[in-house]
Design a protein around this motif. Sequence first.
Motif, PDB file in Angstrom:
ATOM      1  N   ARG A 143       1.148  -0.838  -0.556  1.00 53.99           N
ATOM      2  CA  ARG A 143      -0.081  -0.226  -0.188  1.00 53.99           C
ATOM      3  C   ARG A 143       1.272   1.196  -0.253  1.00 53.99           C
ATOM      4  NH1 ARG A 143      -4.373   3.262   2.183  1.00 53.99           N
ATOM      5  NH2 ARG A 143      -5.834   2.261   1.964  1.00 53.99           N
ATOM      6  N   ILE A 144       0.778   2.025  -0.861  1.00 53.52           N
ATOM      7  CA  ILE A 144       1.086   3.589  -0.789  1.00 53.52           C
ATOM      8  C   ILE A 144       0.204   5.051  -0.512  1.00 53.52           C
ATOM      9  CG2 ILE A 144       1.085   3.935  -3.234  1.00 53.52           C
ATOM     10  CD1 ILE A 144       3.636   5.191  -3.038  1.00 53.52           C
ATOM     11  N   VAL A 155      -1.039   3.643  -9.680  1.00 50.16           N
ATOM     12  CA  VAL A 155      -0.844   3.472  -9.227  1.00 50.16           C
ATOM     13  C   VAL A 155      -0.013   1.979  -9.682  1.00 50.16           C
ATOM     14  CG1 VAL A 155      -2.445   1.434  -8.127  1.00 50.16           C
ATOM     15  CG2 VAL A 155      -0.769   2.311  -6.660  1.00 50.16           C
ATOM     16  N   GLY A 188       3.517   9.140  -0.500  1.00 52.75           N
ATOM     17  CA  GLY A 188       4.413   8.665  -1.193  1.00 52.75           C
ATOM     18  C   GLY A 188       5.224   7.434  -0.124  1.00 52.75           C
ATOM     19  N   SER A 189       4.784   7.390   1.488  1.00 51.01           N
ATOM     20  CA  SER A 189       4.710   6.037   1.932  1.00 51.01           C
ATOM     21  C   SER A 189       4.566   4.798   1.989  1.00 51.01           C
ATOM     22  CB  SER A 189       4.777   6.458   3.093  1.00 51.01           C
ATOM     23  OG  SER A 189       3.177   7.075   3.990  1.00 51.01           O
ATOM     24  N   THR A 190       4.878   3.716   2.149  1.00 49.31           N
ATOM     25  CA  THR A 190       4.608   2.426   1.577  1.00 49.31           C
ATOM     26  C   THR A 190       4.262   1.804   2.698  1.00 49.31           C
ATOM     27  OG1 THR A 190       6.729   2.217   1.329  1.00 49.31           O
ATOM     28  CG2 THR A 190       5.534   2.841  -0.587  1.00 49.31           C
ATOM     29  N   ASN A 191       3.836   1.072   2.849  1.00 44.74           N
ATOM     30  CA  ASN A 191       4.126  -0.731   3.668  1.00 44.74           C
ATOM     31  C   ASN A 191       4.181  -1.486   2.065  1.00 44.74           C
ATOM     32  OD1 ASN A 191       1.283   0.263   4.029  1.00 44.74           O
ATOM     33  ND2 ASN A 191       0.996  -1.536   4.668  1.00 44.74           N
ATOM     34  N   TYR A 192       4.312  -3.603   3.244  1.00 43.43           N
ATOM     35  CA  TYR A 192       4.975  -4.348   2.568  1.00 43.43           C
ATOM     36  C   TYR A 192       4.253  -5.711   3.033  1.00 43.43           C
ATOM     37  CZ  TYR A 192       7.059  -1.945  -1.193  1.00 43.43           C
ATOM     38  OH  TYR A 192       7.451  -0.820  -2.394  1.00 43.43           O
ATOM     39  N   SER A 228       4.330   2.041  -6.329  1.00 45.51           N
ATOM     40  CA  SER A 228       4.236   3.134  -6.998  1.00 45.51           C
ATOM     41  C   SER A 228       3.691   3.884  -7.382  1.00 45.51           C
ATOM     42  CB  SER A 228       6.128   3.173  -7.924  1.00 45.51           C
ATOM     43  OG  SER A 228       5.702   3.246  -8.960  1.00 45.51           O
ATOM     44  N   ARG A 229       3.132   5.054  -7.299  1.00 43.02           N
ATOM     45  CA  ARG A 229       1.920   5.912  -8.051  1.00 43.02           C
ATOM     46  C   ARG A 229       2.619   7.502  -8.471  1.00 43.02           C
ATOM     47  NH1 ARG A 229      -1.576   7.340  -3.025  1.00 43.02           N
ATOM     48  NH2 ARG A 229      -2.561   8.155  -4.008  1.00 43.02           N
ATOM     49  N   THR A 259       8.016  -3.643  -5.528  1.00 39.02           N
ATOM     50  CA  THR A 259       7.931  -2.233  -5.151  1.00 39.02           C
ATOM     51  C   THR A 259       6.362  -1.086  -5.617  1.00 39.02           C
ATOM     52  OG1 THR A 259       9.875  -2.139  -5.592  1.00 39.02           O
ATOM     53  CG2 THR A 259       8.897  -0.042  -6.185  1.00 39.02           C
TER      54      THR A 259
END
Length: 116
Positions: free
Chosen positions: A50-51, A78, A55-59, A70-71, A68
Amino acid sequence: QVQLVESGGGLVQAGGSLRLSCAASGSIFRIDGMGWYRQAPGKQRELVARIARSGSTNYADAVKGRFTISRDNAKNTVYLQMNSLKPEDTAVYYCEADVYNLRDYWGQGTQVTVSS
């Protein structure tokens, strides 16, 4: 009305790569969080990545270091770059968008199959 259209799924050998895209269209003022989820046969849908708009992300632990997210905020799109794919990554992948002042929307899903 908001629509999400996914593309980029397919069949790939283990160790290969795929890139998924999901474009949102319709009455959109702003999209906050966007994400990718997957559902394998007989299993529950699970978060892949999720982003946030920032721009912060978690996996998910299972994909860290291989996928990876991105958006492109200007395009309301996305992406999910998937490398070093494994047979256990086989699933239907869904994108999700949290549209400001509306609700969560989901795409129709795209099949990813990884052969061993």
